[in-house]
Design an enzyme around this catalytic site. Structure first.
Site, PDB file in Angstrom:
ATOM      1  N   ARG A  34       0.821  -1.229   0.000  1.00 48.10           N
ATOM      2  CA  ARG A  34       0.000   0.000   0.000  1.00 48.10           C
ATOM      3  C   ARG A  34       0.845   1.265   0.000  1.00 48.10           C
ATOM      4  O   ARG A  34       1.862   1.329   0.677  1.00 48.10           O
ATOM      5  CB  ARG A  34      -0.850   0.073   1.285  1.00 48.10           C
ATOM      6  CG  ARG A  34      -1.823  -1.015   1.443  1.00 48.10           C
ATOM      7  CD  ARG A  34      -2.941  -0.618   2.357  1.00 48.10           C
ATOM      8  NE  ARG A  34      -2.608  -0.524   3.774  1.00 48.10           N
ATOM      9  CZ  ARG A  34      -3.514  -0.670   4.741  1.00 48.10           C
ATOM     10  NH1 ARG A  34      -4.779  -0.911   4.433  1.00 48.10           N
ATOM     11  NH2 ARG A  34      -3.168  -0.556   5.993  1.00 48.10           N
TER      12      ARG A  34
ATOM     13  N   ARG B 266       2.768   3.818   5.072  1.00 46.61           N
ATOM     14  CA  ARG B 266       2.600   3.821   6.525  1.00 46.61           C
ATOM     15  C   ARG B 266       3.697   2.995   7.190  1.00 46.61           C
ATOM     16  O   ARG B 266       3.988   1.893   6.747  1.00 46.61           O
ATOM     17  CB  ARG B 266       1.225   3.226   6.883  1.00 46.61           C
ATOM     18  CG  ARG B 266       0.097   4.175   6.606  1.00 46.61           C
ATOM     19  CD  ARG B 266      -1.244   3.534   6.802  1.00 46.61           C
ATOM     20  NE  ARG B 266      -1.371   2.734   8.014  1.00 46.61           N
ATOM     21  CZ  ARG B 266      -2.510   2.217   8.431  1.00 46.61           C
ATOM     22  NH1 ARG B 266      -3.626   2.425   7.738  1.00 46.61           N
ATOM     23  NH2 ARG B 266      -2.559   1.509   9.527  1.00 46.61           N
TER      24      ARG B 266
END
Ligand code: AMP
Length: 218
Positions: free
Chosen positions: A127, A161
């Site tokens: 991601r 992240r």
């Protein structure tokens, strides 16, 4: 309509929330995003949460409950909200019930995105998001159309992240199994729980969620 999306990290809660926001004008309330913003702005809440998040652990219930209580009282939530990442424990679910009653609101549906845990690590480790507008992408499943250029805003910087790595992901999955999964029977007992196959193509997942919403009395 006020709904909760529940599923382990990487189940697609954020992606589906964005679709629902765009199509139905509901507001996505992601407690993870709220915490990441608090960390970025060096707010006390962010400082308290940062190391717990990095370890894949949960932030204390009272802090999260206060955060969401203040947020759902805001006028923009009157047009409907999607809770993404809250509640994550039974005490949070109980606190949510109380605050909804106090604010004259109700939950219409709790949608579980059911996924195969083995596939989640691959999903999560690919991601990334545009640093400018927040649009989300995935190395394999949803790359940008032009390499390194955001489809939505043309931005050229992207972020990943820090907790989206295989080791932290294992801890987050365990936390989901032990602390969050018990809220599923809690909502089942209230007749609110609907299960959607989160492994399907993301557009089919959206359709399945919309079918649930269409069958839910407003
Ligand atoms: P998320 O973006 O939803 O995956 O959340 C990222 C991290 O923020 C989690 O792993 C927790 O450390 C923290 N967090 C987010 N929402 C909650 C919540 N409702 N209760 C406790 N911790 C939370």
């Amino acid at each position: 309509m006020n709904i909760i999306l529940i599923g382990p990290p990487g189940a697609g809660k954020g992606t589906q929330s964005h679709f629902l926001e765009e199509k139905h004008g509901m507001i996505q309330l992601s407690t993870g995003d709220m915490l990441r913003t608090a960390i970025k702005h060096e707010e006390p809440v962010g400082l308290e949460a940062q190391s717990l998040m990095a370890a894949g652990k949960l932030v204390p219930d009272d802090l999260m409950v206060r955060m969401i209580e203040a947020r759902i009282a805001k006028p923009d939530c009157a047009r409907g909200f999607i809770l993404d990442g809250f509640p994550r424990t039974v005490p949070q679910a109980e606190a949510l019930d109380k605050m909804l009653v106090a604010q004259g609101k109700k939950l219409d549906a709790v949608i579980e995105l059911k996924v195969d845990e083995a596939a989640l690590i691959a999903r999560v480790s690919g991601r990334f998001a545009c640093a400018n507008c927040g649009a989300s992408y995935h190395d394999t499943y949803m790359p940008t159309t032009k390499p390194n250029v955001c489809d939505a805003c043309g931005g050229k910087e992207f972020t990943r992240r820090p907790d989206d790595n295989a080791e932290t992901m294992k801890a987050r999955l365990e936390v989901f199994r032990i602390q969050t999964a018990p809220i599923l029977p809690y909502y089942q007992a209230k007749g609110l729980l609907k299960v959607v196959d989160g492994m399907a193509d993301m557009h089919d997942v959206t359709k399945a969620i919309e079918a649930v919403l269409n069958q839910t009395p407003a």
